[in-house]
Design a protein around this motif. Structure first.
Motif, PDB file in Angstrom:
ATOM      1  N   UNK A   1       6.909 -11.471 -12.572  1.00  0.00           N
ATOM      2  CA  UNK A   1       6.410 -10.240 -12.476  1.00  0.00           C
ATOM      3  C   UNK A   1       6.722  -8.268 -12.301  1.00  0.00           C
ATOM      4  N   UNK A   2       6.637  -7.527 -12.845  1.00  0.00           N
ATOM      5  CA  UNK A   2       7.032  -6.774 -12.749  1.00  0.00           C
ATOM      6  C   UNK A   2       6.731  -6.523 -11.555  1.00  0.00           C
ATOM      7  N   UNK A   3       7.437  -4.896 -10.609  1.00  0.00           N
ATOM      8  CA  UNK A   3       6.633  -4.710  -9.590  1.00  0.00           C
ATOM      9  C   UNK A   3       5.124  -3.616  -9.405  1.00  0.00           C
ATOM     10  N   UNK A   4       5.362  -2.980 -11.100  1.00  0.00           N
ATOM     11  CA  UNK A   4       3.888  -2.031 -11.088  1.00  0.00           C
ATOM     12  C   UNK A   4       2.779  -3.285 -10.930  1.00  0.00           C
ATOM     13  N   UNK A   5       3.100  -4.268 -11.554  1.00  0.00           N
ATOM     14  CA  UNK A   5       2.394  -5.744 -11.637  1.00  0.00           C
ATOM     15  C   UNK A   5       1.793  -5.901 -10.068  1.00  0.00           C
ATOM     16  N   UNK A   6       2.976  -6.137  -9.533  1.00  0.00           N
ATOM     17  CA  UNK A   6       2.884  -6.479  -8.072  1.00  0.00           C
ATOM     18  C   UNK A   6       1.898  -5.626  -7.575  1.00  0.00           C
ATOM     19  N   UNK A   7       1.599  -4.554  -7.717  1.00  0.00           N
ATOM     20  CA  UNK A   7       1.192  -3.543  -7.135  1.00  0.00           C
ATOM     21  C   UNK A   7      -0.216  -3.324  -7.143  1.00  0.00           C
ATOM     22  N   UNK A   8      -0.797  -3.890  -8.395  1.00  0.00           N
ATOM     23  CA  UNK A   8      -2.469  -3.836  -8.969  1.00  0.00           C
ATOM     24  C   UNK A   8      -3.271  -4.325  -7.245  1.00  0.00           C
ATOM     25  N   UNK A   9      -3.799  -3.254  -7.083  1.00  0.00           N
ATOM     26  CA  UNK A   9      -4.684  -4.177  -6.638  1.00  0.00           C
ATOM     27  C   UNK A   9      -5.218  -3.504  -4.669  1.00  0.00           C
ATOM     28  N   UNK A  10      -3.269  -2.724  -4.510  1.00  0.00           N
ATOM     29  CA  UNK A  10      -3.401  -2.219  -3.439  1.00  0.00           C
ATOM     30  C   UNK A  10      -3.810  -1.457  -2.600  1.00  0.00           C
TER      31      UNK A  10
ATOM     32  N   UNK B   1       0.654  -0.891   0.042  1.00  0.00           N
ATOM     33  CA  UNK B   1       0.069  -0.358  -0.207  1.00  0.00           C
ATOM     34  C   UNK B   1       0.544   0.917   0.141  1.00  0.00           C
ATOM     35  N   UNK B   2       2.026   1.184   0.617  1.00  0.00           N
ATOM     36  CA  UNK B   2       3.038   2.202   0.713  1.00  0.00           C
ATOM     37  C   UNK B   2       3.218   2.894  -0.722  1.00  0.00           C
ATOM     38  N   UNK B   3       3.549   1.616  -1.232  1.00  0.00           N
ATOM     39  CA  UNK B   3       4.341   1.576  -2.937  1.00  0.00           C
ATOM     40  C   UNK B   3       3.546   1.720  -3.594  1.00  0.00           C
ATOM     41  N   UNK B   4       2.339   1.584  -2.812  1.00  0.00           N
ATOM     42  CA  UNK B   4       1.639   1.198  -4.632  1.00  0.00           C
ATOM     43  C   UNK B   4       0.984   3.883  -4.062  1.00  0.00           C
ATOM     44  N   UNK B   5       1.067   3.963  -3.027  1.00  0.00           N
ATOM     45  CA  UNK B   5       0.525   5.574  -2.825  1.00  0.00           C
ATOM     46  C   UNK B   5       1.768   6.355  -3.062  1.00  0.00           C
ATOM     47  N   UNK B   6       3.013   5.810  -3.896  1.00  0.00           N
ATOM     48  CA  UNK B   6       4.281   6.768  -4.441  1.00  0.00           C
ATOM     49  C   UNK B   6       5.095   5.553  -5.986  1.00  0.00           C
ATOM     50  N   UNK B   7       3.625   4.830  -6.525  1.00  0.00           N
ATOM     51  CA  UNK B   7       4.352   4.511  -7.277  1.00  0.00           C
ATOM     52  C   UNK B   7       4.400   5.493  -8.245  1.00  0.00           C
ATOM     53  N   UNK B   8       4.658   7.036  -8.693  1.00  0.00           N
ATOM     54  CA  UNK B   8       5.010   7.213  -9.531  1.00  0.00           C
ATOM     55  C   UNK B   8       6.401   7.759  -9.175  1.00  0.00           C
ATOM     56  N   UNK B   9       7.075   7.252  -8.356  1.00  0.00           N
ATOM     57  CA  UNK B   9       8.237   8.283  -7.951  1.00  0.00           C
ATOM     58  C   UNK B   9       9.207   6.732  -8.311  1.00  0.00           C
ATOM     59  N   UNK B  10       8.662   5.903  -8.552  1.00  0.00           N
ATOM     60  CA  UNK B  10       9.283   3.898  -8.409  1.00  0.00           C
ATOM     61  C   UNK B  10       9.275   3.975  -9.806  1.00  0.00           C
ATOM     62  N   UNK B  11      10.310   3.170 -10.570  1.00  0.00           N
ATOM     63  CA  UNK B  11      10.723   2.313 -11.332  1.00  0.00           C
ATOM     64  C   UNK B  11       9.613   1.087 -11.687  1.00  0.00           C
ATOM     65  N   UNK B  12       8.481   0.831 -11.672  1.00  0.00           N
ATOM     66  CA  UNK B  12       7.224  -0.463 -11.480  1.00  0.00           C
ATOM     67  C   UNK B  12       7.557  -1.086 -12.878  1.00  0.00           C
ATOM     68  N   UNK B  13       8.639  -0.759 -13.971  1.00  0.00           N
ATOM     69  CA  UNK B  13       9.150  -1.705 -14.643  1.00  0.00           C
ATOM     70  C   UNK B  13      10.194  -3.115 -13.774  1.00  0.00           C
ATOM     71  N   UNK B  14      10.281  -2.623 -13.219  1.00  0.00           N
ATOM     72  CA  UNK B  14      11.671  -3.855 -12.357  1.00  0.00           C
ATOM     73  C   UNK B  14      10.567  -5.172 -12.075  1.00  0.00           C
TER      74      UNK B  14
END
Length: 577
Positions: free
Chosen positions: A349-358, A330-343
């Protein structure tokens, strides 16, 4: 994705050939009670378990390894438990940091020398996370990290207690004569009441959050309390996932990149991380060939708001509350636009995929970016003539009036000297003094102990003071707080400028400008430098001998110079079959 075949498994080198060496390997597996159907042609998973009867944080790991093995078996793998060095914070002296690199070496060599196709790393207590991860990075086989999880909230007399943080707080009150023997006993019994790591955002939770943000754990695994049934399910999930990772050949070098290290640093800052994160993050990144520097961390610290309202940098909540509020996902979802979600992550899966639904369930525990606990970040890196290679401070955890401060130094050359002085009620000291402890760095400690939160002198406690500027080349517990400058580099023991400071010299901290200086003329410093006599090495035998000759300074991560990726060649895989 092309998956490995059984003949491609690393363990096949031990068990597939029809020769005398394989005869020996197979016969010894049969001696253990296994038939060939149990393990041959299956991914062999090493479960590196840092459980011990003296590691309170990992007291549940003896049961959790059963869950991991269940998951491995369900996914068609074969699990073997390998006991690993258990570097606990509570009982290991002079400091567990002395043995972080020993755990890293053991991890690397244990993986390299045994027929393991992948590993589950079971850790959590402060130095076990970086130690296990550093070793596994260097070994290069698929790995997944299983965090121990925080303990439940502490409680005494109707008050919620945070491990570490409240220990320091109530110890000052005890020294002031405000707490009785019975109350002190009750606090001791209530402050740590279940298995698991400190439930504040100390070094343990900081480092498991870093591993999570780096993509080395199952998504959000770092937030699950140690005794929650979800922790058992996560452990079994780790076992199932590592088997698939072996077939996919998903190795650490695909996960730990510039982007994932930067993600980890940003998330650490947003959580109000321990100052220890600086040393460990740099060391872990360097093992992966990522050139993370103090300056990078300072830049991120300036621009990342602290949004986890968790003690000690936060004011109100503990890790159990953080979990209920949505946890690290949830914390990472809150600041998702500051992270490299393609990692890439261990899930494949990518970080972005793992944060879906948080989702954030309590926005006072996990704050929105426009309502942070502290705007300026969790850590700041200082430079100056006292610390030319850097020092760190935790701005959010100290009284703002010390962000810019100038005062006379009161210098101690050893911990016993300092400890004796602070208990002297007649010590001549004022709140404007700057307390300094030296000879407490990587070599001077020895091992870089957590002595950096120097106790407030009893003379000042009785006057009602609870903070003052303190400087050292030591570390500080992640559960600590206060105006403490740490990790002064180079350390005094090897001739760093801190060794030149004298009682009465004026010290100036300017946090907004990131500077720390002693206001002493350069010609006087040069004269002191010429007269300085360095102490003898702390060790003349054993592991300590190796440590004192090869450990790098705080700003370089305190790894051994010969274990960094750019040092020589590795022996590679064993080929004597």
């Amino acid at each position: 994705m092309t998956k490995k075949q059984p003949q491609d498994l690393r363990s096949a080198r031990w068990f597939a050939p029809d020769d005398l060496r394989t005869f020996g390997h197979l016969s010894r597996m049969m001696q253990l009670g296994y038939s060939e159907d149990d393990f041959r042609g299956k991914p062999i998973i090493g479960v590196l378990n840092t459980w011990s009867e003296l590691n309170t944080c990992h007291s549940h790991f003896r049961e959790r390894v059963v869950d991991v093995k269940r998951g491995v078996a369900q996914a068609g793998g074969f699990a073997v438990e390998l006991p690993s060095l258990s570097v606990d914070e509570s009982f290991t002296k002079p400091t567990s940091m002395l043995y972080r690199n020993l755990l890293a070496m053991e991890t690397e060599e244990m993986i390299r020398s045994h027929p393991l196709d992948g590993v589950v790393l079971m850790g959590g207590c402060d130095k076990t996370t970086p130690g296990l991860v550093m070793g596994a990075i260097s070994a290069g086989v698929p790995m997944i990290y299983l965090p121990a999880g925080p303990m439940l909230r502490g409680n005494y007399a109707g008050k919620i207690l945070g491990s570490g943080s409240d220990a320091w707080k109530y110890w000052d009150e005890r020294r002031a004569g405000n707490i009785s023997d019975d109350e002190w006993l009750g606090i001791q019994g209530g402050i740590a009441r279940s298995a698991g790591t400190c439930m504040t955002m100390g070094t343990a939770s900081t480092m498991t959050a870093i591993a999570d943000a780096m993509g080395l754990t199952l998504p959000g695994a770092s937030s699950i309390p140690a005794v929650d049934s979800g922790h058992q399910r996560m452990s079994a999930d780790c076992g199932r996932r590592i088997v698939d990772m072996v077939w996919e050949d998903l190795t650490p070098d695909q996960i730990i990149t510039d982007g994932s290290c930067r993600n980890a640093a940003i998330v650490a800052m947003a959580t109000g991380c321990s100052t220890n994160a600086v040393v460990h993050l740099i060391a872990m990144a360097k093992r992966a060939g990522v050139g993370l520097k103090l300056e990078d961390l300072d830049e991120l610290g300036r621009n990342t708001p602290l949004i986890a309202n968790v003690r000690p940098s936060g004011k109100d909540y503990l890790m159990e509350d953080f979990f209920y509020a949505g946890g690290l996902r949830a914390l990472m979802k809150q600041m998702e636009d500051r992270l490299d979600t393609s990692c890439m992550t261990v899930t494949g899966k990518t970080l972005g995929e793992n944060l879906e639904g948080a989702v954030v369930y309590n926005d006072d525990v996990i704050r929105p970016l426009d309502n942070p606990v502290y705007k300026g970040g969790s850590l700041a890196v200082l430079k100056g003539n006292l610390c030319p290679n850097g020092a760190v401070i935790k701005p959010a955890a100290c009284d703002p009036k010390y962000h810019v401060h100038e005062g006379p130094a009161l210098v101690f050359d050893s911990y016993p000297e300092m400890k004796k002085a602070v208990d002297d009620e007649n010590l001549e000291i004022t709140p404007d003094h700057v307390m300094v402890l030296r000879n407490a760095g990587p070599q001077g400690g020895p091992g870089f102990p957590e002595w950096g939160m120097l106790p407030i002198p009893k003379a000042l406690i009785k006057q009602g003071h609870r903070d003052m500027l303190r400087i050292s080349d030591a570390r500080m517990s992640g559960t600590s707080y206060g105006a403490c400058v740490l990790h002064v580099s180079p350390e005094s023991y090897v001739g760093g400028p801190l060794a030149l400071l004298k009682n009465g010299d004026t010290v100036r901290l300017d946090l907004p400008n990131r500077s720390l200086d002693m206001l002493v003329p350069e010609e006087e410093l040069e004269a002191r430098r010429k007269a300085l006599v360095l102490p003898e090495p702390r060790f003349e035998r054993g592991y300590g001998y190796m440590f004192s000759r090869h450990v790098t300074q705080a700003d370089q991560g305190c790894d051994f110079d010969f274990l960094e990726t750019d040092f020589g060649k590795t022996a590679g895989e064993p080929d004597i079959f």
